[in-house]
Design a protein around this motif. Sequence first.
Motif, mmCIF file in Angstrom:
data_model
loop_
_atom_site.group_PDB
_atom_site.id
_atom_site.type_symbol
_atom_site.label_atom_id
_atom_site.label_comp_id
_atom_site.label_asym_id
_atom_site.label_seq_id
_atom_site.Cartn_x
_atom_site.Cartn_y
_atom_site.Cartn_z
ATOM 1 N N GLY A 91 0.808 -1.222 0.000
ATOM 2 C CA GLY A 91 0.000 0.000 0.000
ATOM 3 C C GLY A 91 0.840 1.271 0.000
ATOM 4 O O GLY A 91 0.308 2.369 -0.179
ATOM 5 N N ALA A 92 2.159 1.135 0.196
ATOM 6 C CA ALA A 92 3.026 2.323 0.187
ATOM 7 C C ALA A 92 3.025 2.943 -1.209
ATOM 8 O O ALA A 92 2.793 2.256 -2.211
ATOM 9 C CB ALA A 92 4.447 1.937 0.594
ATOM 10 N N HIS A 111 11.493 -2.653 -9.860
ATOM 11 C CA HIS A 111 11.980 -2.993 -8.515
ATOM 12 C C HIS A 111 10.907 -2.873 -7.439
ATOM 13 O O HIS A 111 11.180 -3.167 -6.279
ATOM 14 C CB HIS A 111 13.161 -2.094 -8.137
ATOM 15 C CG HIS A 111 14.320 -2.219 -9.069
ATOM 16 N ND1 HIS A 111 15.021 -3.397 -9.214
ATOM 17 C CD2 HIS A 111 14.876 -1.335 -9.927
ATOM 18 C CE1 HIS A 111 15.969 -3.220 -10.117
ATOM 19 N NE2 HIS A 111 15.899 -1.989 -10.564
ATOM 20 N N LEU A 112 9.706 -2.408 -7.819
ATOM 21 C CA LEU A 112 8.683 -2.197 -6.798
ATOM 22 C C LEU A 112 7.791 -3.429 -6.687
ATOM 23 O O LEU A 112 7.275 -3.931 -7.696
ATOM 24 C CB LEU A 112 7.845 -0.958 -7.126
ATOM 25 C CG LEU A 112 8.665 0.338 -7.254
ATOM 26 C CD1 LEU A 112 7.746 1.535 -7.497
ATOM 27 C CD2 LEU A 112 9.535 0.571 -6.018
ATOM 28 N N PRO A 113 7.589 -3.939 -5.452
ATOM 29 C CA PRO A 113 6.796 -5.153 -5.293
ATOM 30 C C PRO A 113 5.309 -4.921 -5.575
ATOM 31 O O PRO A 113 4.839 -3.773 -5.574
ATOM 32 C CB PRO A 113 7.010 -5.514 -3.821
ATOM 33 C CG PRO A 113 7.556 -4.311 -3.163
ATOM 34 C CD PRO A 113 8.143 -3.426 -4.193
ATOM 35 N N GLU A 114 4.595 -6.000 -5.815
ATOM 36 C CA GLU A 114 3.143 -5.985 -5.998
ATOM 37 C C GLU A 114 2.502 -5.252 -4.805
ATOM 38 O O GLU A 114 2.936 -5.436 -3.665
ATOM 39 C CB GLU A 114 2.683 -7.453 -6.020
ATOM 40 C CG GLU A 114 1.299 -7.716 -6.557
ATOM 41 C CD GLU A 114 1.187 -7.478 -8.060
ATOM 42 O OE1 GLU A 114 0.065 -7.229 -8.475
ATOM 43 O OE2 GLU A 114 2.201 -7.551 -8.795
ATOM 44 N N GLY A 115 1.530 -4.407 -5.069
ATOM 45 C CA GLY A 115 0.833 -3.733 -3.962
ATOM 46 C C GLY A 115 1.460 -2.413 -3.551
ATOM 47 O O GLY A 115 0.931 -1.688 -2.719
ATOM 48 N N VAL A 116 2.617 -2.063 -4.163
ATOM 49 C CA VAL A 116 3.225 -0.742 -3.927
ATOM 50 C C VAL A 116 2.920 0.102 -5.158
ATOM 51 O O VAL A 116 3.074 -0.361 -6.289
ATOM 52 C CB VAL A 116 4.752 -0.869 -3.695
ATOM 53 C CG1 VAL A 116 5.431 0.487 -3.768
ATOM 54 C CG2 VAL A 116 5.033 -1.526 -2.352
ATOM 55 N N HIS A 117 2.456 1.335 -4.937
ATOM 56 C CA HIS A 117 2.031 2.188 -6.056
ATOM 57 C C HIS A 117 3.142 3.162 -6.446
ATOM 58 O O HIS A 117 3.814 3.709 -5.591
ATOM 59 C CB HIS A 117 0.781 2.976 -5.671
ATOM 60 C CG HIS A 117 -0.292 2.107 -5.102
ATOM 61 N ND1 HIS A 117 -0.930 1.138 -5.841
ATOM 62 C CD2 HIS A 117 -0.809 2.029 -3.845
ATOM 63 C CE1 HIS A 117 -1.804 0.513 -5.082
ATOM 64 N NE2 HIS A 117 -1.753 1.028 -3.863
#
Length: 321
Positions: A91-92, A111-117
Amino acid sequence: MPEFDTLAIVGLGLIGSSIARGARQFGLARRIVAIDGDASVLERVRALGLADLATDDLGAGAAGADLVILCVPVGAVGAVAATLGPALKPGAIVSDVGSVKAAVVAAVAPHLPEGVHFVPAHPVAGTEYSGPDAGFSTLFSGRWCILTPAEDADAQATARVTRFWEGLRAIVETMTPEHHDLVLAITSHVPHLIAYNIVGTAADLEAVTQSEVIKFSAGGFRDFTRIAASDPTMWRDVFLTNKDAVLEMLGRFNEDLAALARAIRWGDGDALHDLFTRTRAIRRGIVAMGQETAEADFGRARPSEPERARSLEAPKPGAAQ
Ligand code: NAP
């Protein structure tokens, strides 16, 4: 209520420290974490009281953050995202301030994981100064901030980043990364290249001494020197990462410059007068939109008569006394 609970800023230079100051002054985050790899920068951040926590640990600093803003040079964002990505909470929101957008999206998003916007941003505001002491809370006031979210970006995340920048008193506009890079190539990147070039040429002139270049710099040259004093690392990265758009605009610029040279060679005063009339109108439009002062000489304080006389009398360096 602040828009964000914990705000983490990576890179506390001119832009990062201005965001920290503004977020605190305008109540946009309950807690501010400053992350920078430079021990002397962290020391200044602590001394200036810019954050609740100052650390060089990317993962630990970003771990609990609701909004992480990357304020490092464009060439460094990929490596920073790779290090902090795994530490981010679901959610970040991750954002940035890079002056180039397509290359930043390509470097950060993987590089951003699933669920990070991810909501990329570019505040079109700055000065020729760098570092944590150069920032100020009103840097973005009345200036544009361009967001370039992907088509399928989370609408709520984009709305929250929009509110954050509006909280810093910026005016927010949204466009694609590619369009951003083309527009900024002509409004910002090519003008910087021209300034670097003209100041470099003047510095290389052997026939005109350096002291004369400085002494008579009021004739337009001085305004180029301000732009050409901009941060070398930042601008190196801008040209390397917005290569195609800059080369495209530079091609157009060179063609138009050749046409101007032809008009001068053949004494075509009408062509020169027509162009200078059109460009004057553009300047007035920028002033009317509140993006520049209408004051003479860009609002600079004029030297007093005695100061002026002293500067003209000053001996040239190296001249016989
Ligand atoms: P700056 O004053 O030089 O600050 C950059 C900061 O990032 C410095 O503290 C630097 O530390 C730190 N840094 C560099 N690489 C890092 C890394 N790998 N990890 C952690 N920290 C790192 O630069 P700025 O003018 O604020 O520019 C920052 C960003 O804002 C750039 O992407 C630029 O494109 C964008 N921007 C700038 C302007 C402008 O007018 N300046 C306007 C709009 C957008 P060191 O001191 O060790 O280098």
